[in-house]
Design a protein around this motif. Structure first.
Motif: not given
Lengths: 378, 210
Positions: A101, A179, A187, B93, B97, B113-118
């Motif tokens: 991140k 974040f 989750f 992402s 984000d 949240f799960v899609y906040t990774l490329p």
């Protein structure tokens, strides 16, 4: 003939210390960086994590040009470079940066606009780090969830093997903010206590921040340098946030790595697992370890010392494993008491002395990705 | 010694237009990004309910891979582990984000949240096609065909992979561009050499050099 790739220097900057030696010593004494924190900007309730103290002298306001994330990278790279003769300005020295991140926390504190978006992009941080040290080669940045650190090492190994580079400075960092914390909380993956990898009573992740740097070279600095033997990556093709039900795909990456290193199960002296302490991750890893016929080999997870340091985890945990090979001293898993995975694996609770030659590092992450890597003595 | 490597198919999506192997297949001028992506999904008659769960970057990358692979890759020629995916962009992402943090002001959503990774798009393409080989996501200031070509060639030459989908997938607010190449060791009647010139020509939609 395959080119050898040596680890000629490394560094860990974490709440446990600013050198590999300091970090390793803390681990041998069973000291964890995970403590209870309360920060209203991150979460309404207190949480357990391994975080740098406010006012840590590594992260200073006197360097406004660089964010905390970049200061961690710079500090760690600087310390690692000071231990070897590798020259950043050499066209044959690669810079590889790993993070999940990066500077995303700036979205929480700054006005969002195009300039901020550019500032947050990982290539912008990579350029600042490269310029700080005067790297001649363009930096390469990897963001591939929780296997980023191992992937960065694997990329470095390949770039040296193929002859494109003589050296590679592989560094990674992540910082914790609202974040990441709120995301894992959403989750219900954050443990209400310091995480307990592979334990019957484990209840999720503790997060952590830190940086790790490994300097790879085709030219050994001493006869004690550890070699990067091999590595492999696979995908579960099953689910974007849950791991494989069988562990087959991680096991495939392990097999590829062992074959490439010409090792069988009896040749592996210990395993550094991902061990996030979620129910499903630890089960999947235990299955993959058993499928690979490695169920009797000592396994640890370092997450109960560092928390999950995300893009730095693969680097920090590899560096500790390399130190274990050098010192013939295996670190037990803090917090582990009674096995809580259906496939019984060997999770020691005490420091182990031995004659260690080869170790396996594994990791898995969101997106169904798995990684394995083998380190060996010369 | 390195064997031949060929771009056996390509798909380019930008400026509300879809090109396959350099041929314009679909265009929908005026639609915003989200409406455009949905119109691509509809036009190509794809039926895959997971599409609706995806974020923008995954929708874009996944659609590009679907059109790239249509009627093409004979999957039975390859083992699942032999096919890999090497992707790149600048902003990772960030589009999602930003959306995630807005949502987190009320209740943080795990499905965002799960899609906040490329690399989630890699997972989506793997799930659809049962690809289990190596996947990696690199970040560069600009598309770097030289790096991608060298890296993918190394994976193919060393038999880490037998086929690789590689390229660029970028989406941030109204700006997007996706260009994917299918690279194999076998040529076919439409294939071109896997060179940086050919990659760039496809990236910029210029006429191809065979």
């Amino acid at each position: 003939m395959t080119r050898n790739v040596f680890i000629v220097a490394n560094n860990i900057v974490s709440p446990l210390g600013n050198t590999t030696e300091e970090n390793f010593t803390q681990l041998t004494h069973g000291i964890s960086g995970i403590t209870k924190h309360y920060n209203a900007a991150f979460a309404p309730e207190s949480f357990y994590a391994s975080l740098f103290a406010n006012g840590n002298d590594l992260i200073t306001a006197s360097d406004p040009q660089h964010t905390k994330f970049e200061q961690l990278l710079i500090t760690s790279v600087e310390k690692a470079l000071s231990w070897c003769t590798v020259n950043a300005a050499d066209q044959k020295t690669a810079l590889i940066i790993s993070s999940t991140k990066g500077n995303v926390s700036l979205l929480e504190t700054e006005q969002n606009n195009i300039a901020l978006q550019k500032r947050i992009s990982l290539p912008a941080s990579a350029k600042l780090v490269a310029d700080h040290f005067g790297f001649a080669a363009d930096p390469i940045t990897i963001s591939n969830a929780c296997i980023s650190g191992i992937m960065a090492l694997l990329t470095g190994m390949r770039l040296i093997r193929s002859g494109q580079y003589e050296n590679a400075v592989v560094t990674g960092a992540d910082v914790i903010s609202k974040f990441v914390l709120s995301g894992f909380q959403s989750f219900q993956a954050i443990s209400p206590q310091p995480c307990k990898p592979f334990d019957k009573n484990r209840s999720g992740i503790s997060l952590g921040e830190g940086a790790g740097t490994v300097i790879l070279s085709a030219n050994p600095s001493s006869a004690n340098d550890i070699k990067v033997m091999s590595g492999a990556i696979s995908n579960d093709a099953n689910h974007i946030s849950a791991p494989s039900r069988t562990g087959k795909e991680l096991s495939y990456a392990i097999k590829q790595s062992m074959d490439a290193a010409h090792l069988t199960a009896t040749g592996i002296d210990f395993i550094s697992a991902h061990g996030t302490a979620t129910i499903y991750n630890d089960e999947m890893e235990a299955k993959a370890i058993t499928l690979s016929n490695l169920q009797n080999v000592p396994v640890n997870s370092l997450k109960s010392y560092y928390g999950h340091t995300l893009g730095a985890a693969g680097l920090i945990e590899s560096i500790i494993s390399v130190q274990s090979l050098k010192e013939n001293l295996f670190i037990p898993t803090l917090g582990f008491e009674e096995t809580g995975v259906p496939d019984e694996i060997n999770v020691p609770v005490k420091l182990l002395n031995g004659n260690f030659n080869n170790c396996l590092k594994i990791a898995s992450g969101f997106g169904g990705c798995n990684a394995a890597m083998i380190f060996s003595k010369q | 010694l390195s064997a031949g490597k060929y771009i056996t198919a390509s798909c380019h999506i930008s400026n509300n237009s879809v090109y396959r192997n350099g041929v314009l297949l679909f265009s929908n001028a005026g639609a915003d990004v989200s409406a455009f992506l949905h119109s691509v999904y509809t036009y190509f008659q794809i039926n895959y309910s997971r599409f609706y769960k995806m974020d923008g970057l995954s929708k874009l990358g996944w659609l590009t891979s679907e059109i790239l692979l249509q009627n093409l890759l004979q999957k039975d020629q390859y083992k699942p582990e032999d096919i890999g995916i090497v992707l790149s962009n600048t902003n990772a992402s960030l589009d999602t984000d930003q959306k995630y943090l807005v949502s987190a002001k009320d209740i943080a959503s795990p499905s965002i949240f799960v899609y906040t990774l490329p690399n989630i798009v890699t997972g989506e393409i793997c799930i659809r096609n049962q690809f289990k080989g190596e996947g990696s996501f690199f970040l560069f200031e600009d598309f770097d065909p030289e790096f991608i070509k060298t890296y993918v060639s190394d994976l193919l030459d060393n038999d880490v992979l037998q086929a690789c989908i590689c390229g660029w997938i970028e989406l941030l607010e109204d700006e997007y561009k996706a260009v994917l190449y299918l690279v194999e060791k076998k040529s076919n009647s439409e294939s071109i050499s896997f060179t940086t010139d050919n990659m760039l020509a496809i990236f910029e939609n210029k006429s191809l050099i065979k």
